[in-house]
Design a protein around this motif. Structure first.
Motif, short mmCIF file in Angstrom:
data_model
loop_
_atom_site.label_atom_id
_atom_site.label_comp_id
_atom_site.label_asym_id
_atom_site.label_seq_id
_atom_site.Cartn_x
_atom_site.Cartn_y
_atom_site.Cartn_z
N VAL A 23 3.78 12.95 8.41
CA VAL A 23 3.75 11.69 9.14
C VAL A 23 5.07 10.93 8.92
O VAL A 23 5.55 10.84 7.80
N ARG A 24 5.61 10.40 9.98
CA ARG A 24 6.77 9.51 9.89
C ARG A 24 6.26 8.09 9.64
O ARG A 24 5.16 7.75 10.09
N PRO A 25 7.04 7.25 8.99
CA PRO A 25 6.59 5.89 8.76
C PRO A 25 6.47 5.09 10.06
O PRO A 25 7.30 5.24 10.96
N ALA A 26 5.44 4.27 10.13
CA ALA A 26 5.27 3.38 11.28
C ALA A 26 6.23 2.21 11.18
O ALA A 26 6.70 1.69 12.20
N MET A 27 6.53 1.79 9.95
CA MET A 27 7.43 0.67 9.71
C MET A 27 7.81 0.64 8.24
O MET A 27 7.16 1.29 7.42
N ALA A 28 8.83 -0.12 7.90
CA ALA A 28 9.25 -0.26 6.51
C ALA A 28 9.92 -1.61 6.31
O ALA A 28 10.43 -2.21 7.26
N TYR A 40 2.43 3.98 6.60
CA TYR A 40 2.11 5.16 7.40
C TYR A 40 0.69 5.06 7.95
O TYR A 40 -0.19 4.48 7.32
N ARG A 41 0.48 5.69 9.12
CA ARG A 41 -0.86 5.90 9.67
C ARG A 41 -0.90 7.34 10.16
O ARG A 41 -0.12 7.73 11.02
N PRO A 64 8.68 -4.21 10.71
CA PRO A 64 7.46 -4.68 11.38
C PRO A 64 7.81 -5.44 12.66
O PRO A 64 8.75 -6.23 12.69
N PRO A 65 7.06 -5.20 13.73
CA PRO A 65 7.34 -5.88 14.99
C PRO A 65 6.97 -7.35 14.93
O PRO A 65 6.13 -7.77 14.14
N ALA A 66 7.58 -8.14 15.81
CA ALA A 66 7.27 -9.57 15.89
C ALA A 66 5.83 -9.77 16.36
O ALA A 66 5.17 -10.73 15.97
N ASP A 67 5.34 -8.88 17.21
CA ASP A 67 3.97 -8.95 17.71
C ASP A 67 3.18 -7.78 17.09
O ASP A 67 3.20 -6.67 17.62
N ASP A 73 -3.24 -4.05 9.71
CA ASP A 73 -3.62 -3.39 8.47
C ASP A 73 -2.40 -2.82 7.74
O ASP A 73 -2.29 -2.93 6.52
N LEU A 74 -1.47 -2.25 8.47
CA LEU A 74 -0.26 -1.71 7.84
C LEU A 74 0.61 -2.83 7.28
O LEU A 74 1.15 -2.71 6.18
N ILE A 75 0.74 -3.91 8.02
CA ILE A 75 1.55 -5.04 7.54
C ILE A 75 0.91 -5.63 6.29
O ILE A 75 1.61 -5.96 5.32
#
Length: 95
Positions: A23-28, A40-41, A64-67, A73-75
């Motif tokens: 899995v690639r990270p969704a955000m960091a 990750y998800r 992390p996105p602004a929206d 849950d990841l944030i």
């Protein structure tokens, strides 16, 4: 040792009994110590987790996105990890 996996990839521990899901990270987010915390998800089972990394050369995971709709849950996991991760001693300071 060479791998074909992109930087910051991780394996889902929930899927390891059946198959290895990379899995690639969704955000960091930066961890404040020169590294980052990635969230990750798993696309196969939906399991979520975080992992600490030293910054690697090349493309970086998205922030992390602004929206954050659908990513709350990841944030939340990133914020908890940042708040509870022990700080590394600074060079030249007494440990």
């Amino acid at each position: 040792m060479s791998t074909d996996f992109p930087p910051y990839s991780d394996s889902c521990e929930e899927c390891l009994a059946r198959t290895r899901t990379v899995v690639r990270p969704a955000m960091a987010v930066p961890d404040g110590d020169g590294g980052l915390i990635a969230a990750y998800r798993c696309p196969a089972c939906g399991h979520t987790w975080t992992c600490a990394w030293g910054v690697q050369a090349g493309p970086q995971p998205p922030t992390p996105p602004a929206d954050p709709v659908g990513l709350e849950d990841l944030i939340a996991q990133l914020r908890i990890r940042l708040a509870t991760q022990p700080r590394r001693p600074q060079e030249g300071s007494a440990a």
